[in-house]
Design a protein around this motif. Structure first.
Motif, PDB file in Angstrom:
ATOM      1  N   ILE A  55       0.850  -1.200   0.000  1.00 33.71           N
ATOM      2  CA  ILE A  55       0.000   0.000   0.000  1.00 33.71           C
ATOM      3  C   ILE A  55       0.882   1.245   0.000  1.00 33.71           C
ATOM      4  O   ILE A  55       1.885   1.305   0.704  1.00 33.71           O
ATOM      5  CB  ILE A  55      -0.897   0.022   1.266  1.00 33.71           C
ATOM      6  N   CYS A  56       0.479   2.219  -0.789  1.00 31.91           N
ATOM      7  CA  CYS A  56       1.213   3.487  -0.849  1.00 31.91           C
ATOM      8  C   CYS A  56       1.052   4.227   0.480  1.00 31.91           C
ATOM      9  O   CYS A  56       0.003   4.183   1.107  1.00 31.91           O
ATOM     10  CB  CYS A  56       0.677   4.340  -1.995  1.00 31.91           C
ATOM     11  N   PHE A  57       2.104   4.938   0.863  1.00 33.15           N
ATOM     12  CA  PHE A  57       2.035   5.706   2.114  1.00 33.15           C
ATOM     13  C   PHE A  57       2.294   7.197   1.863  1.00 33.15           C
ATOM     14  O   PHE A  57       2.676   7.915   2.751  1.00 33.15           O
ATOM     15  CB  PHE A  57       3.050   5.137   3.106  1.00 33.15           C
ATOM     16  N   ASN A  58       2.083   7.637   0.625  1.00 39.45           N
ATOM     17  CA  ASN A  58       2.419   9.030   0.367  1.00 39.45           C
ATOM     18  C   ASN A  58       1.250   9.989   0.502  1.00 39.45           C
ATOM     19  O   ASN A  58       1.389  11.181   0.271  1.00 39.45           O
ATOM     20  CB  ASN A  58       3.132   9.159  -0.975  1.00 39.45           C
ATOM     21  N   CYS A  59       0.095   9.480   0.803  1.00 39.18           N
ATOM     22  CA  CYS A  59      -0.975  10.294   1.393  1.00 39.18           C
ATOM     23  C   CYS A  59      -1.859   9.284   2.087  1.00 39.18           C
ATOM     24  O   CYS A  59      -1.521   8.114   2.177  1.00 39.18           O
ATOM     25  CB  CYS A  59      -1.719  11.152   0.363  1.00 39.18           C
ATOM     26  N   GLU A  60      -3.031   9.690   2.560  1.00 41.15           N
ATOM     27  CA  GLU A  60      -3.790   8.730   3.341  1.00 41.15           C
ATOM     28  C   GLU A  60      -4.780   7.930   2.510  1.00 41.15           C
ATOM     29  O   GLU A  60      -5.556   7.148   3.048  1.00 41.15           O
ATOM     30  CB  GLU A  60      -4.496   9.430   4.492  1.00 41.15           C
ATOM     31  N   GLY A  62      -4.433   5.392   0.685  1.00 41.99           N
ATOM     32  CA  GLY A  62      -4.244   3.940   0.799  1.00 41.99           C
ATOM     33  C   GLY A  62      -4.338   3.227  -0.537  1.00 41.99           C
ATOM     34  O   GLY A  62      -4.836   2.097  -0.619  1.00 41.99           O
ATOM     35  N   CYS A  63      -3.854   3.840  -1.610  1.00 45.51           N
ATOM     36  CA  CYS A  63      -3.899   3.193  -2.931  1.00 45.51           C
ATOM     37  C   CYS A  63      -3.033   1.932  -2.926  1.00 45.51           C
ATOM     38  O   CYS A  63      -2.000   1.868  -2.244  1.00 45.51           O
ATOM     39  CB  CYS A  63      -3.371   4.124  -4.006  1.00 45.51           C
ATOM     40  N   GLY A  64      -3.455   0.972  -3.724  1.00 45.77           N
ATOM     41  CA  GLY A  64      -2.696  -0.262  -3.839  1.00 45.77           C
ATOM     42  C   GLY A  64      -1.499  -0.089  -4.760  1.00 45.77           C
ATOM     43  O   GLY A  64      -1.603   0.503  -5.832  1.00 45.77           O
ATOM     44  N   THR A  92      -2.462   5.282  -9.859  1.00 44.98           N
ATOM     45  CA  THR A  92      -1.785   6.019  -8.788  1.00 44.98           C
ATOM     46  C   THR A  92      -1.635   7.466  -9.225  1.00 44.98           C
ATOM     47  O   THR A  92      -1.843   7.781 -10.396  1.00 44.98           O
ATOM     48  CB  THR A  92      -0.360   5.492  -8.509  1.00 44.98           C
ATOM     49  N   CYS A  93      -1.271   8.317  -8.316  1.00 46.58           N
ATOM     50  CA  CYS A  93      -0.847   9.657  -8.709  1.00 46.58           C
ATOM     51  C   CYS A  93       0.680   9.616  -8.814  1.00 46.58           C
ATOM     52  O   CYS A  93       1.301   8.566  -8.639  1.00 46.58           O
ATOM     53  CB  CYS A  93      -1.308  10.685  -7.679  1.00 46.58           C
ATOM     54  N   ALA A  94       1.280  10.761  -9.075  1.00 41.73           N
ATOM     55  CA  ALA A  94       2.736  10.799  -9.271  1.00 41.73           C
ATOM     56  C   ALA A  94       3.477  10.316  -8.032  1.00 41.73           C
ATOM     57  O   ALA A  94       4.601   9.808  -8.120  1.00 41.73           O
ATOM     58  CB  ALA A  94       3.159  12.225  -9.602  1.00 41.73           C
TER      59      ALA A  94
HETATM   60  S1  SF4 Z   1      -3.268   9.236  -4.070  1.00 42.79           S
HETATM   61 FE1  SF4 Z   1      -1.132   9.088  -4.715  1.00 42.79          FE
HETATM   62  S2  SF4 Z   1       0.043   9.433  -2.843  1.00 42.79           S
HETATM   63 FE2  SF4 Z   1      -2.035   9.011  -2.224  1.00 42.79          FE
HETATM   64  S3  SF4 Z   1      -2.023   6.822  -1.761  1.00 42.79           S
HETATM   65 FE3  SF4 Z   1      -2.713   7.113  -3.908  1.00 42.79          FE
HETATM   66  S4  SF4 Z   1      -0.859   6.915  -5.147  1.00 42.79           S
HETATM   67 FE4  SF4 Z   1      -0.223   7.250  -3.023  1.00 42.79          FE
END
Ligand code: SF4
Length: 934
Positions: A55-60, A62-64, A92-94
């Protein structure tokens, strides 16, 4: 889709060519996914990967993510989206793919460190995990034995997990959870919660016909990618969007309507729309859903309050509900389109336009409000109350295309054994002056510690950088450097940050793909969980490799703990907490160890495998069956897929018939809403009892930065500091080189009219003076901002006092001059090339890395919600001849004066209770703890 649609053409072309188009590799091929090695071109060399979900941790959000681990080398090559994740759906985002930068960051901290010089001197030396655990655990155990429970505090910025840390604090029996929420979303939460008993909105964007965003959501706001993709889907299906934002954000640039209002006046506009809808209803036109209003609001109590407030008004109607509608219109009659236009400094036609859009959409009207309007202003929580009013009037709550309570769309699984509620009350977290604060008064900590003459024996910061992030960071420095106030500061962080400079221990924790967690967020009308797992540990397990780091408590994991696979001595938090608890309670006498002891091998620490096995087998409905269908155990199912769509109970849940509890509506007992009345609380008895007069109904409250308070001819302006650049996070993006290359400065947005009046030049230096100091930044002259307002992003402006202790690509090296209560920070140098194991570090071409404007902001706690009101009244002038880019000056004596002024506006709890019993709290104590004199 028309035959000429470019998407159709592309798909046909792909089919003709025999290509497969997919958002990501299908799960059945994750064990051996092949791609051509781009670097080997023109040779067609294949690379074989294991794709491991996390899981991504770069915002909340929680994208896979899928980590692509090269089979030959065991190295993570890249991160892409997990296509079977129900929230992010492979996208995902950047910031998601940039996770690889954080993993490979040449500056990350690889070993535990202990301070050796004076606190803040930047002198550290390596320490073993064993020694760190023994010292920290010993301090905590001593505090617990001496009944100094309130001296232990865990302060978290971005949690990125839903329960494990609270489980730890619960086991220790302390009221020690502190969060960042009141510098983020506390205001909006109070507004939502007092209506419906859920503190966040969950918009059903995908099915909406009209979307009203009071923030920059589409590109730069909350739940960035999962929300943005559903808004785009809805727009592609014909939905229309209005973005209310004084700044032409990325969202506004794609919207049907951009509505730039004066910050803090939004409630005037929303109430004018409410009045317009009520008037249309009285004219017999489509406007409101009377039946919803009658069935699902506490209109009888509201009628009584309206009658109290309007004693001279007499309705002609005989039916009480009709009288209620008449009185409602009377109550909001002052909010004409013209008044809204004057207050908001916008076009008067906007009110009609929004009313048309909302009436056309009916139940399929949704919205979002989080930071920005709510977070910036005194009374910002009433903007949320006023926005929900539009949904209540139109019946677009919990309906398809409408607005759900977040609690419907998020699922938090728990293990089968949990510590009970503690029985403590920390006044450093929940002071009596802010009884309605939706979260802890975290950003006031230095003032509360000083005022209450308290000490914190062990203070943990985790993904939290208050010196840089919070307002009034210099008061944080004063608190952190004082060993009489902070006995031991433990910074749990993978990378250096401003606050860690004043730590006693800096302990390297894993990045997102180096630890365990379960995440769930309200991304849409559905429910899911995502499983974060340490990728390389899973890879080692699949490859049959065994780790050599065994749990300190004596467990017997085949793969060792996460340090066996993570880089250096990096550890994951969950294992660290379990081991620390073992140190605090080695013989179990303090009652904490039992929650971290293995049931399979008593006497040893419960492993993460055992813990999550229990959660997935017992805590997630539908998961054991889905796993069995796939021929897997639930834990293995989650390790393989990384996400699971939890069975969804659907919308209109308040209508569900129940045998007990709930609320009676037209003679039938139904589920209703989790409020004291069981209905949507139009009139809030809680607000009536606990806050200032005039707050009990949705209302317009003039902000502290209302234009009446800004002397524009004298050079004053409103500073809007609440927006983010879409590629940045708070502290964590500093160590992501791709993100830094894209955006690394925060110029001051200035409208051309203001630039002329203030004698500012595009690119020239500007001095921005606040109530406690000033900062110097460059001007960016643009028509993308409402005149009278200047704006500066808060996601850059990192700095470091000591040369190696900070992200060189993202921070300036500063010198700090102190004189009594004054602080002067001057940049010695910005970013630039440097030698490291990453050759890209020698290619850094940018120099200026922004200004830490938050240091110059006084604390401005809203008297009701407790939210820091971010917007500032500032004086904007061309820089003085001696000013330099990035200068920051602050006087903390003035900070204390400002704190006192804002505190004087509060309505402290004065009865028996410290806080309404039905209000949420993280780590909620037993009921008795709510009473002053228990
Ligand atoms: S929106 Fe971007 S930063 Fe946030 S969890 Fe998804 S991929 Fe990660």
């Amino acid at each position: 889709m028309s035959p000429k649609d470019p998407k159709t053409l592309k798909t046909d072309l792909a089919r003709t060519a025999g290509w497969e188009l997919a958002v990501g590799p299908p799960p059945e091929r994750w064990n051996d996914w092949t791609e051509l090695d781009a670097k080997a071109w023109p040779e067609r060399k294949q690379k074989h990967y294991r794709c491991i979900p996390t899981i991504c941790f770069n915002c909340e959000s929680g994208c896979g993510l899928l980590a692509f681990v090269e089979k030959d080398t065991g190295v993570i090559d890249k991160f892409e989206g997990n296509p079977v994740h129900p929230g992010s759906r492979g996208r995902t985002c950047a910031k998601g793919p940039a996770t690889i930068n954080q993993i490979e960051d040449p500056q990350r901290i690889m070993t535990p460190l202990k301070r050796v010089g004076p606190r803040g001197s930047g002198q550290f030396e390596p320490v073993s995990w064993e020694d760190a655990l023994a010292d920290i655990g010993g301090r905590i155990a001593k505090a617990l034995d001496e009944d100094r429970h309130e001296e232990i505090m865990y302060h978290v910025g971005r949690p990125g997990e839903d329960h494990y840390a609270n489980r730890v604090l619960g086991a220790w029996g302390i009221d020690g959870h502190n969060s960042h929420t009141n510098v983020c979303s506390g205001a909006a939460r109070l507004g939502y919660y007092t209506w419906c008993g859920a503190d966040r909105p969950s918009p059903d964007y995908a099915n909406a016909k009209f979307i009203l965003l009071l923030s920059a959501h589409l590109e730069t706001g909350h739940y960035f990618n999962p929300h943005a993709q559903r808004i785009v889907d809805a727009m592609n299906g014909g939905a229309r969007v209005a973005v209310v934002d004084p700044r032409l954000s990325n969202s506004a640039s794609r919207a049907t309507h951009w509505v730039p209002t004066w910050p803090g006046t939004e409630a005037a506009m929303l109430l004018a729309v409410a009045r317009e809808l009520l008037e249309r209803d009285q004219r017999g036109e489509a406007g409101i859903d009377r039946e919803f209003l009658r069935r699902w609001t506490n209109w009888e109590a509201t009628l009584a309050e309206l009658e109290r407030q309007h004693p001279d008004f007499h309705s002609e109607e005989a039916e009480p509900f009709e009288q209620f509608l008449d009185l409602l219109l009377e109550h909001y009659r002052e909010f004409t389109a013209e008044r809204a236009a004057a207050e908001c400094r916008m076009d008067a036609g906007i009110v009609d336009t929004l009313a048309d859009e909302i009436a056309r959409a009916g139940h399929a009207f949704t919205s979002h409000l989080w930071r920005n309007a709510a977070a910036g202003n005194l009374g910002g929580w009433q903007i949320a109350r006023s926005l929900v009013l539009l949904h209540v009037l139109t019946g677009s709550i919990g309906r398809e295309g409408g607005l759900n309570p977040n609690s419907w769309d998020k699922f938090t699984p728990k293990p089968s054994d949990n510590p009970g509620p503690h029985d403590r009350w920390s006044t450093l977290l929940w002071p009596k002056e802010w009884p309605l604060a939706h979260y802890e008064m975290s950003f006031l900590l230095p003032h509360l510690v000083r005022e209450q003459e308290k000490k914190i024996a062990v203070y943990f910061t985790r993904v939290y950088n208050p010196v840089w992030t919070n307002p009034d960071g210099c008061s944080w420095i004063e608190m952190l450097e004082d060993e009489d106030k902070i006995g031991c500061h433990v910074a749990l962080t993978p990378t250096w940050n401003e606050t860690a400079q004043w730590a006693d221990y800096v302990l390297p924790m894993g990045h997102g793909p180096e630890r365990h967690d379960v995440m769930s967020q309200e991304t849409h009308a559905g429910k899911w969980i995502g499983f974060r797992q340490p990728v390389l540990r899973r890879f080692a397990e699949l490859e049959g490799q065994s780790g050599d780091v065994q749990p300190l408590g004596g467990g017997a994991l085949d793969q060792g703990d996460s340090r066996a696979a993570n880089p250096g001595e990096v550890w994951e938090e969950a294992e660290f907490w379990a081991e620390l608890t073992w140190r605090i309670d080695p013989d179990g006498k303090r009652g904490a160890r039992q929650f971290f002891e293995s049931k399979e091998q008593p006497g040893t620490v419960r492993s993460q495998d055992e813990y999550w096995k229990d959660v997935f087998e017992n805590g997630v409905p539908g998961l054991p069956d889905a796993a069995a269908e796939a021929g897997l155990e639930p834990l293995e199912f989650m390790r393989q897929r990384g996400a699971f769509a939890v069975p969804y109970e659907g919308q209109e849940r308040y209508e569900k018939e129940v045998d007990s509890g709930g609320v009676e509506v037209d003679g039938v007992r139904r589920a209703g809403f989790p409020t004291p009345s069981g209905k949507l609380e139009f009139f809030s008895p809680t607000l009536d009892e606990w806050s200032a007069e005039g707050n009990s109904l949705p209302a317009y409250q003039k902000s502290h930065v209302h234009w009446e308070h800004i002397d524009e001819p004298a050079g004053e302006r409103l500073l809007l500091p609440t927006f983010r650049l879409p590629t940045l996070i708070h502290t964590r993006s500093a160590n992501a080189k791709w993100l830094q290359e894209i955006s690394h400065t925060n110029p001051l947005w200035v409208h051309p009219e203001d630039a002329g009046l203030l004698r500012l030049e595009n690119g020239g230096l500007v001095r921005v003076a606040t109530a406690i100091g000033h900062f110097v930044v460059r001007a960016w002259v643009t028509e993308g901002i409402h005149p009278g307002i200047v704006a500066c992003s808060h996601h850059v402006g990192r700095w470091r006092l000591h040369q190696p202790l900070g992200a060189i690509q993202a921070s300036s090296n500063v010198e700090l001059h102190r004189d009594g209560s004054t602080f002067m920070l001057r940049q010695k140098g910005g970013a630039g090339p440097y030698e490291s194991r990453d050759p890209d570090s020698e290619r850094i071409w940018w120099k200026e890395v922004g200004v830490n404007q938050n240091l110059t902001f006084p604390v401005q706690p809203d008297p009701a919600s407790g939210m820091h009101c971010w917007h500032q009244k500032v004086r904007v002038t061309p820089a003085d001849p001696n000013d330099r880019y990035g200068d920051i000056f602050v006087d903390t004596a003035k900070s204390r004066v400002e704190y006192d002024k804002w505190k004087a506006r509060t309505t402290p709890a004065s009865g028996k209770l410290r806080r309404p019993l039905w209000f949420k709290r993280p780590l909620k104590p037993v009921e008795a703890a709510y009473y002053f004199d228990r």
